[in-house]
Structure formats: structure tokens, C-alpha cells
Enzyme design. Structure first.
Site, PDB file in Angstrom:
ATOM      1  N   PRO A 158       0.831  -1.205   0.000  1.00 45.38           N
ATOM      2  CA  PRO A 158       0.000   0.000   0.000  1.00 45.38           C
ATOM      3  C   PRO A 158       0.864   1.254   0.000  1.00 45.38           C
ATOM      4  O   PRO A 158       1.857   1.331   0.725  1.00 45.38           O
ATOM      5  CB  PRO A 158      -0.789  -0.133   1.310  1.00 45.38           C
ATOM      6  CG  PRO A 158       0.125  -0.908   2.215  1.00 45.38           C
ATOM      7  CD  PRO A 158       0.858  -1.871   1.310  1.00 45.38           C
ATOM      8  N   HIS A 198       6.607  -3.002   3.873  1.00 48.52           N
ATOM      9  CA  HIS A 198       5.168  -3.300   3.886  1.00 48.52           C
ATOM     10  C   HIS A 198       4.334  -2.163   3.339  1.00 48.52           C
ATOM     11  O   HIS A 198       3.103  -2.254   3.316  1.00 48.52           O
ATOM     12  CB  HIS A 198       4.708  -3.651   5.293  1.00 48.52           C
ATOM     13  CG  HIS A 198       4.529  -2.485   6.222  1.00 48.52           C
ATOM     14  ND1 HIS A 198       5.456  -1.478   6.353  1.00 48.52           N
ATOM     15  CD2 HIS A 198       3.520  -2.174   7.084  1.00 48.52           C
ATOM     16  CE1 HIS A 198       5.018  -0.600   7.252  1.00 48.52           C
ATOM     17  NE2 HIS A 198       3.860  -0.987   7.697  1.00 48.52           N
TER      18      HIS A 198
END
Length: 510
Positions: free
Chosen positions: A404, A429
């Protein structure tokens, strides 16, 4: 992470980094030296490395010097956390550390690919209807559960006990209306106890249900199928597959459809995981105090347990219980999102692309021996041909990596390259914070944030988008991705462009 979400990292000057600086070894690689161990491997371009403040670097060194730790990696999204930095990978064949997992056990990403062309959601009224339909099924907010929405799945105590011990078993999926085939699109569809059995989890659950901090088990099970608050979200995307042969081939393996609608979700184990992790922190910290065990760098967030001890076994069982909840939580959210799309646009079909964690410790083979790889704000990155992907749909291609970014700049789907071995088969991440939540609220302008969403035609369920979650509170996502590519860790398969976002509206609209 800590036993309280209100606790802040220790910023005492004695704990601030005062060692030698990083030494660049390439365009997006560097080494951070310690006094007594091989250096920490750092991934990030020069501008990204400048975002690592002294506390982040000191936490990295403290973690590398902790007992039993044999390797530590800093990813481009690294920033200070609790004990260990967010955005790090920590390896130990002999010890387990709760801190580099955190209180949101198995916080994860999942991606649902729909068969709708982008034009199907071009109309803002359609998107508003979809937002409403999703919010009727998937609550947002720290304390919210199934009772706060009208079309959620009901989870009673019996089913709750089953799902936290079995994970996404066929029986659990059937009971919740989740396609059983989706369990094959998970990094781990279920977790077992410290002795590799489900029975260990059943016995451990019986024990913890008698504890005061787990007296609200039934209420926590009511949070299944919900996002929670903070940086958790659901986001409707349009898929843009990369314009090269490899991207197109891998996208086909992943099940990505260029120009079609997809849905990206970010959440974890909710209050159940928080209770488990908080209980573990308290127990281990009390034992360190009682037995006079020195804390690594004096940091209470770096408590640990040697493998094989009762303390380690209890933690591994609790982590598995929380991880099973997080797995089923994601799969249920995706089933509910698909149901919402089908209500607004009848005939819509969808399939899970992948579900992958970034807050977990996994037993993996490192340097030809088993070790626990702790990924805190880091995600697994196994390339095609890796032994762990045998007998999966991704054995030849490598598995999907879901990263993301932010609604304005998009998110990414990547696939690992052979060079990922240098980072313990891990990547960042996401983008990683560059402004703390309080700082963001002080320096960012709400009108500017909201106008960015308007100019990019991105809708939200929030009257005002949470300013501490604004794109400007995070690192430059394109530079983060450039770091990953330049370091040879992974390649981009597709970019995801946001069309609407589901966030915790309760805080945003205060």
C-alpha cells in the site's frame, strides 16, 4: 509495540543513536555498523535513508545486538517503533521476540480482483452506493463490531473458538460464507501451536479464557469482519498492469485484470490480537523484573523468550491464535465486500488474488537451519523457484507482494526477484510514516488534504479524510518503490489507482 497504545518510544538521550553513520554500497543499499556483529543491511536510496532518524537507527542496532539475533534488515519504509523499528526484519534461531511482531498480530494486506471494468464505477453515485453497501457490512473504528452494522455475519462464541484454532479451514469458511478456494491464495491459511499441532492451540485457548484480560472473548469475536481504526483501510482500485512482458505474464498468474476494478484491504487481528499480545508483554516484562534479567539496551519492548521454554511456547501459541483470527477476518471482509458489489452491481464476480502478512514471526530456513524470521512492518518476498512455494499457484512466478502506498499516488503489486535473498526474502510493507500522528495534525492542512482527494476524484466514507493518514504523512511512495527495484529485491507487476477509500470515520469526523 507495547502493552498500551498510548505508550511512546523511549526518547531518552542515552538511547539515541551515536554510532557511525551508514556506508552506501550501491544506489539503494547501505550498511549500518554495530560494535560487535556483522553490519545491518539497509535498503533505500540516499533520499530514503535520510528519512531514518537517530531513534530508528538506534532501535535497529539495539535489536541486532539482542540475545540470539543473527541478522537484521532495514527496509525503505523503516521508522521508529517500539523496541524494534517498524520496517525491519529480525532473525533468530534460538529466541522469540514479541516486539518485532507487535500488538496487532498478523496485520496484513489482501487484494480482491473483480470482473468489473473501470467504467462500471465511473459514476460517483455508484461509488457512493458501494461505500454505503460496504459500510453496512464491515464496521470501522477501534471498538466497532458486528452489532454496529446491519448486514454483518454473526459470529458466536463456539464459531469464534473454532476459527482461532483452525484458521481458514473448510468448515470455518463454509460457516461464514467464504469461498473455500480462497484459502489457497493465502500466505498461511492457518497456524498451529508451538509443537505444530492444533491441539496445542485448543489447550492454550482453554487456559487463556480463564484469564481476566480475555474475559471479553465473545465480544472480541464480534469484531470479525471489521477494519478497526488507525492506518487500516479498504480501498477500491483500478488495476494498471505494467507495460512489459514479464509484468503481463506474472499478472496473469496472479489473476490480475488490467483496467478492471479490485479491492485492497489492510487490517489485522483487532482487539483479540491486542489482548493476546498485551498479555504476553505484561507476563514477560514481569518475569524479567522478577528474575532480574537484563533487558536488551534497557528497553522493555525487547523482552524475549528462549525457544523451548514455557514462555516461548505460550507466546507462539498466542501468536498463532491471533494470526488465525486475522486470516479469517481478512477473508470474511473480502467476502462481504464482494457481496456489497453484487448488491449494487448484480452479477459481479470476484476472486482473491492474495493475502499476506507484515506483522508476524514465521519459522523459515535461513542459512540451512530453521529460524524464526520476525517481520515487523515487513512482508515476505519469495521469488519463483523458492522451496516454500512448491505446490502453490505461485511456484514458478513468485507470490504476489501487496504494497500500500497512499490514495493519491496509488499502491503496488510486486513480485520478488532473486536479489531478495539479500533482505532475508523480505521487502517493505508500504510507504512508511515520515510524520508522527500528532505532528501531522499540527502541520498539515485539512483543506489541502481534502482538495487533493477532490482533484483526483477519490471518494471516502469520511466527511473529512483523517489528516494523520494523509499522503503527506508518509514517505514518497515512488521513491520507496525505486529503492526496492534498484536494490534488486522485487519488480513491479501492477499499480493500483484508488477510486474510493473506507477509513475510520469516527475519528476523522470529530
Amino acid at each position: 509495540m507495547t502493552t498500551s497504545t498510548k505508550t511512546r518510544p523511549n526518547t531518552d538521550s542515552r538511547n539515541l543513536y551515536s554510532g557511525p553513520g551508514m556506508v552506501a554500497t550501491g544506489e539503494a543499499t547501505a550498511l549500518l555498523r554495530t560494535e560487535t556483529t556483522p553490519p545491518i543491511r539497509v535498503f533505500g536510496t540516499e533520499s530514503i535513508r535520510e528519512t531514518f532518524d537517530d531513534l530508528c537507527l538506534q532501535q535497529a542496532v539495539n535489536s541486532r545486538l539482542a540475545p540470539g539475533v543473527t541478522d537484521l534488515v532495514l527496509n525503505p519504509d523503516a521508522h521508529c517503533g517500539y523496541g524494534a523499528p517498524v520496517g525491519c526484519v529480525m532473525v533468530s534461531p534460538t529466541h522469540i521476540y514479541p516486539g518485532p511482531v507487535g500488538v496487532d498480530i498478523k496485520c496484513s494486506m489482501s487484494l480482491l480482483q473483480l470482473d468489473l471494468p473501470a467504467e462500471a464505477i465511473e459514476d460517483r453515485k455508484v461509488r457512493r452506493a458501494l461505500i454505503s453497501a460496504i459500510c453496512q457490512r464491515t464496521p470501522t473504528g477501534a471498538g466497532k463490531g458486528q452489532r454496529s452494522v446491519t448486514k454483518a455475519r454473526h459470529v458466536n462464541r463456539t464459531l469464534g473458538k473454532q476459527l482461532v484454532t483452525e484458521g481458514a479451514s473448510d468448515d470455518v469458511c463454509h460457516a461464514l460464507g467464504i469461498p473455500t478456494s480462497w484459502s489457497h491464495r493465502c500466505e498461511d491459511s492457518y497456524h498451529v501451536g508451538h509443537d505444530d499441532t492444533q491441539l496445542a492451540l485448543e489447550n492454550r485457548l482453554d487456559t487463556i479464557l480463564s484469564h481476566r484480560h480475555m474475559s471479553n472473548f465473545s465480544d472480541k469475536m464480534q469484531q470479525l469482519g471489521s477494519y478497526g481504526g488507525g492506518n487500516h483501510f479498504g480501498e477500491c482500485e483500478v488495476v494498471e498492469v505494467g507495460d512489459n512482458d514479464r509484468a503481463r505474464e506474472v499478472a496473469q498468474t496472479f489473476g490480475l485484470r488490467d483496467g478492471n476494478v479490485a479491492f485492497l484491504s489492510h487490517c489485522g487481528s483487532r482487539g483479540f490480537g491486542h489482548n493476546l499480545a498485551s498479555g504476553q508483554f505484561r507476563t514477560l516484562q514481569d518475569k524479567f523484573d522478577r528474575w532480574g534479567i537484563p533487558l536488551p539496551a534497557g528497553d522493555r519492548q525487547l523482552v524475549y523468550a528462549p525457544l523451548g521454554t514455557d514462555e516461548a511456547n505460550d507466546y507462539l501459541d498466542d501468536m498463532a491464535l491471533g494470526a488465525n483470527f486475522a486470516t479469517v477476518n481478512h477473508l470474511l471482509i473480502n467476502a462481504l465486500v464482494l457481496e456489497a458489489f453484487q448488491e449494487v452491481i448484480p452479477g459481479t464476480r470476484g476472486n482473491l488474488v492474495y493475502f499476506i502478512s507484515h506483522n508476524i514471526a514465521r519459522k523459515e530456513i535461513v542459512d540451512n537451519q530453521p529460524a524464526w524470521v520476525h517481520r515487523k512492518g515487513a512482508t515476505r518476498a519469495m521469488p519463483g523457484g523458492h522451496h516454500s512455494l512448491a505446490n502453490t499457484p505461485f511456484a514458478k512466478s513468485g507470490h504476489p507482494i501487496l504494497l500500500p502506498g497512499n490514495p493519491r499516488d496509488g499502491s503496488a503489486v510486486m513480485v520478488a526477484d532473486e536479489g531478495a535473498s539479500a533482505s532475508c526474502y523480505s521487502v517493505n510493507h508500504g510507504a512508511g510514516r515520515t510524520l508522527g500522528r500528532r505532528h501531522a495534525k499540527r502541520v498539515l492542512d485539512q483543506a489541502t488534504v481534502d482538495s487533493e482527494f477532490d482533484s483526483n476524484d477519490i471518494l471516502s466514507n469520511c466527511r473529512k479524510y483523517p489528516i494523520d493518514e494523509a499522503p503527506a504523512a508518509y514517505k514518497d511512495f515512488n521513491e520507496v518503490l525505486r529503492s526496492v527495484k534498484s536494490a534488486g529485491l522485487a519488480s513491479e507487476v501492477a499499480r493500483l489507482k484508488a477510486r474510493f477509500v473506507i477509513k475510520d470515520a469516527s475519528k476523522a469526523d470529530d
